[in-house]
Design a protein around this motif. Structure first.
Motif, mmCIF file in Angstrom:
data_model
loop_
_atom_site.group_PDB
_atom_site.id
_atom_site.type_symbol
_atom_site.label_atom_id
_atom_site.label_comp_id
_atom_site.label_asym_id
_atom_site.label_seq_id
_atom_site.Cartn_x
_atom_site.Cartn_y
_atom_site.Cartn_z
ATOM 1 N N ILE A 9 0.860 -1.175 0.000
ATOM 2 C CA ILE A 9 0.000 0.000 0.000
ATOM 3 C C ILE A 9 0.894 1.221 0.000
ATOM 4 C CG2 ILE A 9 -1.766 1.285 1.237
ATOM 5 C CD1 ILE A 9 -2.803 -1.371 2.304
ATOM 6 N N ARG A 10 0.602 2.118 -0.915
ATOM 7 C CA ARG A 10 1.386 3.340 -0.998
ATOM 8 C C ARG A 10 0.464 4.551 -1.003
ATOM 9 N NH1 ARG A 10 0.528 2.134 -6.268
ATOM 10 N NH2 ARG A 10 0.488 3.805 -7.795
ATOM 11 N N MET A 11 0.976 5.657 -0.477
ATOM 12 C CA MET A 11 0.248 6.903 -0.545
ATOM 13 C C MET A 11 0.266 7.356 -2.000
ATOM 14 S SD MET A 11 0.744 10.349 1.719
ATOM 15 C CE MET A 11 0.478 9.475 3.258
ATOM 16 N N ALA A 12 -0.870 7.876 -2.450
ATOM 17 C CA ALA A 12 -0.999 8.286 -3.848
ATOM 18 C C ALA A 12 -1.232 9.796 -3.923
ATOM 19 C CB ALA A 12 -2.156 7.541 -4.502
ATOM 20 N N GLY A 13 -0.769 10.377 -5.002
ATOM 21 C CA GLY A 13 -0.951 11.803 -5.230
ATOM 22 C C GLY A 13 -1.580 12.060 -6.580
ATOM 23 N N VAL A 14 -1.511 13.297 -7.011
ATOM 24 C CA VAL A 14 -2.102 13.704 -8.287
ATOM 25 C C VAL A 14 -1.559 12.861 -9.440
ATOM 26 C CG1 VAL A 14 -2.279 15.637 -9.910
ATOM 27 C CG2 VAL A 14 -2.589 16.038 -7.470
ATOM 28 N N ASP A 15 -0.290 12.503 -9.383
ATOM 29 C CA ASP A 15 0.305 11.686 -10.449
ATOM 30 C C ASP A 15 -0.300 10.290 -10.535
ATOM 31 O OD1 ASP A 15 1.935 13.819 -11.070
ATOM 32 O OD2 ASP A 15 3.711 12.996 -10.079
ATOM 33 N N ASP A 16 -1.014 9.882 -9.488
ATOM 34 C CA ASP A 16 -1.629 8.549 -9.468
ATOM 35 C C ASP A 16 -3.079 8.547 -9.936
ATOM 36 O OD1 ASP A 16 0.472 6.748 -8.260
ATOM 37 O OD2 ASP A 16 0.412 8.363 -6.776
ATOM 38 N N ILE A 20 -5.834 5.398 -10.246
ATOM 39 C CA ILE A 20 -7.088 5.306 -9.480
ATOM 40 C C ILE A 20 -8.296 5.185 -10.411
ATOM 41 C CG2 ILE A 20 -8.603 6.572 -7.894
ATOM 42 C CD1 ILE A 20 -5.916 7.841 -6.772
ATOM 43 N N ARG A 21 -8.319 5.993 -11.457
ATOM 44 C CA ARG A 21 -9.505 6.031 -12.326
ATOM 45 C C ARG A 21 -9.860 4.681 -12.952
ATOM 46 N NH1 ARG A 21 -9.920 10.129 -16.520
ATOM 47 N NH2 ARG A 21 -12.142 9.840 -16.217
ATOM 48 N N PRO A 22 -8.920 3.908 -13.511
ATOM 49 C CA PRO A 22 -9.315 2.619 -14.100
ATOM 50 C C PRO A 22 -9.866 1.630 -13.068
ATOM 51 C CG PRO A 22 -7.131 3.250 -14.873
ATOM 52 C CD PRO A 22 -7.518 4.225 -13.796
ATOM 53 N N ILE A 23 -9.341 1.667 -11.855
ATOM 54 C CA ILE A 23 -9.890 0.799 -10.807
ATOM 55 C C ILE A 23 -11.315 1.235 -10.497
ATOM 56 C CG2 ILE A 23 -9.646 -0.043 -8.438
ATOM 57 C CD1 ILE A 23 -6.596 0.602 -8.703
ATOM 58 N N MET A 48 -17.363 12.205 -8.938
ATOM 59 C CA MET A 48 -16.344 11.789 -7.980
ATOM 60 C C MET A 48 -15.034 11.324 -8.609
ATOM 61 S SD MET A 48 -18.625 9.820 -5.068
ATOM 62 C CE MET A 48 -18.660 8.332 -5.992
ATOM 63 N N TYR A 49 -15.061 10.912 -9.876
ATOM 64 C CA TYR A 49 -13.887 10.269 -10.452
ATOM 65 C C TYR A 49 -13.368 10.891 -11.738
ATOM 66 C CZ TYR A 49 -14.441 6.694 -6.939
ATOM 67 O OH TYR A 49 -14.521 6.043 -5.743
ATOM 68 N N SER A 50 -13.911 12.030 -12.142
ATOM 69 C CA SER A 50 -13.289 12.704 -13.275
ATOM 70 C C SER A 50 -11.896 13.140 -12.840
ATOM 71 C CB SER A 50 -14.119 13.921 -13.700
ATOM 72 O OG SER A 50 -14.043 14.931 -12.692
ATOM 73 N N GLU A 51 -11.038 13.371 -13.796
ATOM 74 C CA GLU A 51 -9.685 13.817 -13.463
ATOM 75 C C GLU A 51 -9.720 15.103 -12.642
ATOM 76 O OE1 GLU A 51 -5.485 14.924 -15.648
ATOM 77 O OE2 GLU A 51 -6.892 13.587 -16.661
ATOM 78 N N GLN A 52 -10.605 16.032 -13.027
ATOM 79 C CA GLN A 52 -10.707 17.301 -12.314
ATOM 80 C C GLN A 52 -11.194 17.098 -10.881
ATOM 81 O OE1 GLN A 52 -12.229 16.534 -15.198
ATOM 82 N NE2 GLN A 52 -11.270 17.844 -16.727
ATOM 83 N N GLN A 57 -10.056 16.817 -5.035
ATOM 84 C CA GLN A 57 -10.086 16.077 -3.777
ATOM 85 C C GLN A 57 -8.701 16.014 -3.137
ATOM 86 O OE1 GLN A 57 -12.235 12.242 -4.186
ATOM 87 N NE2 GLN A 57 -13.145 13.163 -6.001
ATOM 88 N N ILE A 58 -7.695 15.762 -3.957
ATOM 89 C CA ILE A 58 -6.335 15.604 -3.436
ATOM 90 C C ILE A 58 -5.728 16.959 -3.048
ATOM 91 C CG2 ILE A 58 -3.980 14.894 -4.028
ATOM 92 C CD1 ILE A 58 -5.323 12.710 -5.842
ATOM 93 N N VAL A 59 -5.845 17.941 -3.914
ATOM 94 C CA VAL A 59 -5.161 19.217 -3.710
ATOM 95 C C VAL A 59 -5.946 20.140 -2.774
ATOM 96 C CG1 VAL A 59 -4.312 21.297 -4.870
ATOM 97 C CG2 VAL A 59 -3.965 19.052 -5.911
ATOM 98 N N ASP A 60 -7.209 20.360 -3.079
ATOM 99 C CA ASP A 60 -7.992 21.363 -2.348
ATOM 100 C C ASP A 60 -8.669 20.811 -1.089
ATOM 101 O OD1 ASP A 60 -7.322 23.126 -4.390
ATOM 102 O OD2 ASP A 60 -9.190 22.778 -5.487
ATOM 103 N N GLU A 61 -9.173 19.594 -1.180
ATOM 104 C CA GLU A 61 -9.943 19.037 -0.062
ATOM 105 C C GLU A 61 -9.092 18.194 0.878
ATOM 106 O OE1 GLU A 61 -13.233 17.091 -2.015
ATOM 107 O OE2 GLU A 61 -13.926 18.985 -2.886
#
Length: 170
Positions: A9-16, A20-23, A48-52, A57-61
């Motif tokens: 298990i790894r922490m994920a960021g914007v680059d991930d 996340i999306r295909p899963i 909930m799952y668009s790139e935007q 979610q990751i950056v602002d929330e």
């Protein structure tokens, strides 16, 4: 299926987000196909799952995402965020359907609780919303969560999330 000790298990960021999306595109619709009305799944996927949306979610929330992997590849994810004083909200926990019943969800859940303990040394609660008709309610009860509330939440477009709010002391 890989044993839990083979799960990374790894922490994920914007680059991930491309991981996340295909899963999500497999796990989310599969989970809700027999629960939600026609049209709600694509609406929620975009919400909930668009790139935007994921970037926001990751950056602002300040959602912290984790990705679970085995030797076969990436197979699940979870996200959690602070939600007021001494409360964290488990936003997402999904595993590819072929990996259900392999303890990967349990491993992700425990990893989130460990993360919360590291981030908040004082006693706190972890809460989540889960559809009342989702079999995952049983999973969360088994993990030690309890049903704290029940609510119907308007998410727009005439759709509602009919959820239990569950919690666990962390």
């Amino acid at each position: 299926m890989a044993l839990p000790e083979k799960i990374k298990i790894r922490m994920a960021g914007v680059d991930d987000i491309p991981v996340i999306r295909p899963i999500a595109e497999i796990a989310f619709p599969y989970t809700y196909k027999d629960i939600l009305p026609e049209g709600q799944i694509p609406y929620m996927m975009e919400m909930m799952y668009s790139e935007q949306s994921l970037k926001k979610q990751i950056v602002d929330e300040k959602n912290v995402f984790f990705v679970a992997s085995t030797l076969d590849g990436d197979i699940g994810y979870a996200s959690v965020r602070p939600d007021g004083k001494d409360v964290f909200h488990l936003e997402k926990l999904y595993v590819l359907p072929d990996c259900w019943h392999s303890r990967i969800g349990t491993t992700l859940f425990k990893h989130v609780l460990d993360y919360v303990h590291q981030e908040n040394v004082s006693p706190c609660k972890v809460q989540l919303n889960v559809n009342r008709n989702n079999p995952a309610v049983g999973f969360y009860l088994k993990m030690g969560m309890r049903i704290a509330q029940c609510g119907d939440f308007d998410i727009g477009n005439g759709y509602f999330m009919n959820d239990f709010i569950m919690e666990i002391d962390a």
